[in-house]
Design a protein around this motif. Structure first.
Motif, short mmCIF file in Angstrom:
data_model
loop_
_atom_site.label_atom_id
_atom_site.label_comp_id
_atom_site.label_asym_id
_atom_site.label_seq_id
_atom_site.Cartn_x
_atom_site.Cartn_y
_atom_site.Cartn_z
N THR A 16 0.82 -1.21 0.00
CA THR A 16 0.00 0.00 0.00
C THR A 16 0.86 1.26 0.00
N LEU A 17 1.93 1.25 0.78
CA LEU A 17 2.85 2.39 0.77
C LEU A 17 3.43 2.62 -0.63
N LEU A 18 3.82 1.54 -1.29
CA LEU A 18 4.40 1.67 -2.62
C LEU A 18 3.38 2.14 -3.64
N VAL A 19 2.13 1.73 -3.49
CA VAL A 19 1.05 2.25 -4.34
C VAL A 19 0.93 3.77 -4.17
N ALA A 20 0.96 4.21 -2.91
CA ALA A 20 0.86 5.64 -2.64
C ALA A 20 2.04 6.41 -3.22
N VAL A 21 3.24 5.85 -3.10
CA VAL A 21 4.43 6.49 -3.65
C VAL A 21 4.31 6.60 -5.16
N ASN A 22 3.79 5.55 -5.81
CA ASN A 22 3.68 5.60 -7.25
C ASN A 22 2.61 6.59 -7.70
N ALA A 23 1.59 6.80 -6.89
CA ALA A 23 0.62 7.84 -7.20
C ALA A 23 1.30 9.22 -7.22
N LEU A 24 2.20 9.44 -6.29
CA LEU A 24 2.93 10.70 -6.27
C LEU A 24 3.84 10.83 -7.50
N VAL A 25 4.43 9.70 -7.94
CA VAL A 25 5.25 9.72 -9.16
C VAL A 25 4.40 10.17 -10.34
N GLY A 26 3.21 9.58 -10.48
CA GLY A 26 2.32 9.97 -11.57
C GLY A 26 1.89 11.42 -11.49
N GLY A 27 1.64 11.89 -10.29
CA GLY A 27 1.23 13.29 -10.12
C GLY A 27 2.26 14.28 -10.62
N MET A 28 3.53 13.91 -10.59
CA MET A 28 4.58 14.79 -11.09
C MET A 28 4.44 15.04 -12.59
N VAL A 29 3.94 14.05 -13.33
CA VAL A 29 3.66 14.24 -14.76
C VAL A 29 2.38 15.04 -14.94
N GLY A 30 1.35 14.71 -14.15
CA GLY A 30 0.06 15.37 -14.30
C GLY A 30 0.10 16.86 -14.09
N GLN A 31 1.01 17.36 -13.23
CA GLN A 31 1.04 18.79 -12.94
C GLN A 31 1.31 19.63 -14.18
N GLN A 32 1.91 19.02 -15.23
CA GLN A 32 2.31 19.84 -16.38
C GLN A 32 1.61 19.47 -17.68
N GLN A 33 0.79 18.40 -17.68
CA GLN A 33 0.18 17.96 -18.93
C GLN A 33 -0.72 19.02 -19.57
N THR A 34 -1.55 19.64 -18.78
CA THR A 34 -2.46 20.65 -19.31
C THR A 34 -1.74 21.96 -19.58
N THR A 35 -0.76 22.30 -18.75
CA THR A 35 -0.23 23.66 -18.74
C THR A 35 0.95 23.91 -19.67
N LEU A 36 1.86 22.94 -19.84
CA LEU A 36 3.10 23.24 -20.57
C LEU A 36 2.90 23.60 -22.04
N PRO A 37 2.06 22.88 -22.80
CA PRO A 37 1.86 23.32 -24.19
C PRO A 37 1.31 24.74 -24.28
N LEU A 38 0.45 25.11 -23.31
CA LEU A 38 -0.12 26.46 -23.32
C LEU A 38 0.91 27.49 -22.84
N LEU A 39 1.77 27.09 -21.91
CA LEU A 39 2.88 27.98 -21.52
C LEU A 39 3.76 28.30 -22.73
N ALA A 40 4.04 27.28 -23.54
CA ALA A 40 4.89 27.48 -24.71
C ALA A 40 4.32 28.53 -25.63
N GLU A 41 3.01 28.49 -25.86
CA GLU A 41 2.38 29.43 -26.79
C GLU A 41 2.11 30.78 -26.15
N GLN A 42 1.57 30.78 -24.94
CA GLN A 42 1.05 32.03 -24.37
C GLN A 42 2.07 32.81 -23.55
#
Length: 410
Positions: A16-42
């Motif tokens: 369970t601890l390792l599942v939680a840690v991997n959720a945090l790993v995934g969240g590091m990608v999620g923080q930029q998926q929506t924003t970075l392409p728009l940062l590049a343009e805007q």
């Protein structure tokens, strides 16, 4: 002292601890998926899709190389130190993005993010395989990948909402700061080494337990039909994810959708992917690996064709949801294939090499998306990815044999 035992129930707390840690790993990608392409343009006012998508390509190369390093180091020196190192590399990522004065800083941040993902995600995969043993391998991989991709989806949606309220920088990336601090505390204080569990499943003295690094690389890359088919399917799957990361936000923005709508659409793909893996990992234990991988690749091809043909939010929502179903079928089953075939003594290296090829798909998707979009259009890039997914599905259908220990033909 209690003798360690294989099994999910027997190791529920660490699992369970390792599942939680991997959720945090995934969240590091999620923080930029929506924003970075728009940062590049805007914010950085960049033109030319190939250059804009360079951050995804850099991420993919760094992650692929780190996967291999993670496999070698975790087999030789233990899993936990590699996991901790991965989070140390992740610590500067949100800070660099928050305060970057030039796009090159974003690319550097994504190189560090790739190292974080390669070391941390690969190691949590290997640690869970260590703990559960062969009988529940698919279920374990489903839970692991579900946690990671649900976190990608939820963080992606949250970052889009925060950006709509407070701007593209710095507020959305405070999520990444929180994730890294929490992960470092959890790994340092609570996660335990799992390499000792390998001895419980080991086949010491067998030829399978004595392969050289060169032989393992060849088997996973091209020599072994099952391992190499898994590597190809994994690369095609992540090509689609890499393409979606760069292309989808710009495709939807060009149609006039706002940040909230774009965030929801971008999040829907990994959300369905993540939730679906709660069932598909278990399903691969029940019916075998090959049916799920084959169906998943052809579903992804159909979903991408639907996204390319659609021009409204309902059509795109259906396409991204089906794309998530296809990835959910494929992802845990492919990791289970590696665990089925690789001997415990070289499992970490096999997982690492598989993830090298799989995660080079991010780079392939970014380069494909950029080059085709610059030459023709964003929609054309999605059509090309659909064709490649169908081709990968055909190879799997022909070449991948069933690997589940109880489902293999006699």
């Amino acid at each position: 002292m209690t003798r360690p035992q294989l099994g999910l129930r027997q190791n529920a707390a660490q699992f369970t601890l390792l599942v939680a840690v991997n959720a945090l790993v995934g969240g590091m990608v999620g923080q930029q998926q929506t924003t970075l392409p728009l940062l590049a343009e805007q914010v950085f006012h960049l033109t030319g899709y190939t250059f804009v998508f360079a951050y995804v390509a850099a991420f993919g190369i760094a992650k692929a190389a780190s996967n291999y390093v993670a496999g070698v180091l975790s087999d030789r020196h233990g899993r936990r130190p590699v996991l901790l190192a991965g989070w140390l590399f992740g610590l500067p990522v949100p800070l660099l993005i928050m305060w970057a004065p030039a796009w090159e800083w974003i690319i550097v941040a994504n190189i560090l993010l790739g190292i974080n993902q390669g070391l941390a995600w690969s190691t949590t995969v290997t640690m869970k395989i260590d703990l559960v043993g062969p009988r529940q391998r698919g279920l374990a991989m489903g839970l692991n990948e579900a946690a990671g991709y649900l976190a990608v989806a939820l963080t992606s949606a949250a970052a889009g909402w925060i950006a709509a309220q407070h701007g593209l920088r710095p507020a959305p990336f405070l999520l990444g700061v929180a994730y890294t601090v929490i992960a470092l505390v959890v790994v340092t204080l609570f996660v335990r080494e799992t390499r000792g569990f390998v001895a419980l499943e080991s086949t010491v003295g067998s030829p399978a337990g004595q392969l050289s690094d060169r032989r393992i690389f060849a088997d996973v890359s091209w020599r072994d039909p099952a391992l190499s088919s898994a590597s190809l399917a994994g690369m095609a799957n992540n090509l689609n994810f890499g393409l979606s990361w760069g292309v989808f936000p710009l495709l939807f923005a060009a149609a006039g959708l706002g940040l909230r709508e774009i965030g929801l659409l971008v999040a829907l793909y990994p959300l369905v992917w993540g939730v679906g893996q709660l069932a598909t990992g278990w399903l691969s234990d029940l019916v075998g690996r090959k049916p799920l991988v084959t169906l998943g690749m052809f579903l992804q091809a159909g979903a991408l064709a639907l996204i390319a043909a659609a021009d409204t939010m309902p059509g795109w929502a259906l396409g991204t949801a089906v794309l998530g179903v296809g990835s959910a079928l494929v992802y845990p089953a492919l990791l289970a294939v590696i665990g089925d075939v690789a001997a415990p003594e070289w499992r970490g290296r096999a997982v690492g090499i598989y993830r090298v090829w799989r995660d080079l798909g991010y780079t392939a998707g970014a380069l494909l998306g950029g080059l085709v979009a610059d030459a023709t259009s964003l929609t054309s890039a999605v059509w090309v990815a659909a064709g490649l997914s169908a081709a990968a599905g055909t190879v799997v259908l022909v070449r991948l044999g069933e690997t589940h220990p109880e489902k293999r033909p006699v």
